[in-house]
Design an enzyme around this catalytic site. Structure first.
Site, PDB file in Angstrom:
ATOM      1  N   ASP A   1       6.809   7.136  10.865  1.00 17.93           N
ATOM      2  CA  ASP A   1       5.496   6.779  11.394  1.00 17.93           C
ATOM      3  C   ASP A   1       5.525   6.595  12.910  1.00 17.93           C
ATOM      4  OD1 ASP A   1       3.258   6.841   9.829  1.00 17.93           O
ATOM      5  OD2 ASP A   1       3.512   4.841   8.973  1.00 17.93           O
TER       6      ASP A   1
ATOM      7  N   LYS B   1      -0.953  11.049   0.766  1.00 16.06           N
ATOM      8  CA  LYS B   1       0.393  11.313   1.285  1.00 16.06           C
ATOM      9  C   LYS B   1       1.352  11.716   0.167  1.00 16.06           C
ATOM     10  CE  LYS B   1      -0.265   8.119   5.148  1.00 16.06           C
ATOM     11  NZ  LYS B   1      -0.023   6.779   5.702  1.00 16.06           N
TER      12      LYS B   1
ATOM     13  N   GLN C   1       2.495   1.178   4.736  1.00 17.56           N
ATOM     14  CA  GLN C   1       1.078   1.469   4.925  1.00 17.56           C
ATOM     15  C   GLN C   1       0.377   0.278   5.579  1.00 17.56           C
ATOM     16  OE1 GLN C   1      -0.481   4.453   4.319  1.00 17.56           O
ATOM     17  NE2 GLN C   1      -2.230   3.517   5.341  1.00 17.56           N
TER      18      GLN C   1
END
Length: 352
Positions: free
Chosen positions: A181, A114, A158
């Site tokens: 997200d 990422k 994460q």
């Protein structure tokens, strides 16, 4: 009289609010249905120990392999152009902050990819790394800092987090307009409700739909099966397909006869996290298969000593499915591309 009525309504409303915030056990003497969280049993999949017999068809289906790398690269090229345009117009570029807890190898790899993608597209990135034994308070303090930073337009934590941490509480701390997200309850709720538009859709489901549309797959009026019901992929995937007017069935570890249900599907999204769970015998000839799973399998013939496989037995699906995504090189690149898209959209929303 009107004032008294208003006060009475306000009193009832306040009581109702207090009632919804109490522990559910207060109502156990009235209701027989249990709290929903008590139904959330572990998803312990039991894959077949022996592979099924090969499936034979009168005519073998020609299978198109959907190249997620090529599609993602096209999207990233357009993102680069938009980032440079934003920089020239307002003197700022999109910013993404990533919070990584612990040393889990998979998570480190995902985060590294990422950050690299941000660098290649001109998006600013910040990585906050915390130890495995950190407290919720430490993570929340980091998130508060990123929430207030005007140069950061997207914030993600994460997953998965260490077991001692309250994942839901931590994700809820990410400011809604920075939830790139798409895991915030309001984003998920707006995805579920017709007529509502979430600020962000979860990256992997969004990438899967983009792959399907760009591959010429019609979604409306099609039977779709989503295998897996995680909050990250399975649940938002099912909700998103419904918004596209597909008829959606969800397969989970407690589903009776999942093979039969899956074999009725025009579109199969495999997101159970179990290697080679879906065999060729599970698929209807001509079905379109999107394989979300990524699992390392030891293989001494490969450069790193292992190879990646998905939830679908790729070799058996060839000749049965009309189209399928490979592992790697299918959904993975699209997930990152969608994260970049969401971050760009967050930055544009603020700069307008």
């Amino acid at each position: 009289m009107l004032l008294i009525a208003r006060k009475a309504l306000a009193s009832v409303h306040n009581k109702a609010i207090r009632l919804t915030t109490r522990e559910v056990h207060c109502l156990r003497s009235i209701l027989v249905s249990p709290p929903l969280v008590s139904l959330d049993l572990p998803e312990n999949w039991i894959p077949y120990s022996d592979p099924p017999s090969p499936v034979s068809f009168e005519t073998e289906q020609k299978t198109v392999v959907i190249d997620g790398k090529v599609i993602a690269e096209d999207i990233r090229t357009k993102i680069i152009s938009e980032v440079w345009k934003m920089k020239n117009d307002v003197g700022q570029v999109p910013g993404l902050a990533v919070v990584l807890v612990g040393q889990q190898r998979d998570s480190q790899t995902y985060v590294r990819n990422k950050i690299k993608a941000c660098e290649e597209t001109g998006i600013k990135s910040i990585l906050a790394e915390l130890p495995e034994d950190c407290t919720e308070g430490q993570i929340i303090n980091v998130l508060k800092k990123f929430n207030e930073d005007t140069s950061i337009h997207g914030v993600l934590v994460q997953l998965p987090l260490p077991q001692h941490l309250d994942e839901a509480k931590i994700l809820h701390m990410v400011r809604l307009e920075k939830d790139v997200d798409g895991f915030h309850p309001l984003n998920m709720g707006n995805l579920a409700m017709r007529g509502r538009e979430p600020l962000f859709v979860s990256c992997t489901p969004k990438g899967c739909v983009e792959l399907l549309i760009r591959s010429g797959v019609e979604l409306a009026r099609k039977n779709a099966v989503v295998i897996g019901r995680s909050n990250i992929v399975g649940l938002p995937m099912s909700l998103l397909l419904q918004r596209y007017d597909a008829t959606v069935s969800t397969i989970h570890a407690f589903t009776k006869d999942p093979e039969h249900i899956t074999k009725e599907a025009d579109i199969v999204i495999a997101a159970a996290g179990i290697p080679n769970l879906v065999r060729g015998s599970w698929l209807k000839p001509g079905a379109v298969v999107i394989d979300v799973g990524t699992f390392p399998v030891e293989d001494s013939s490969c450069e790193h000593g292992y190879r990646l496989v998905g939830d679908v037995c790729f070799e058996e699906a060839l000749g049965v499915a009309s189209a399928i995504t490979p592992v790697p090189g299918g959904v993975g690149p699209m997930t990152i591309a969608m994260l970049l898209c969401n971050t760009l959209a967050a930055a544009k929303r603020i700069s307008l």
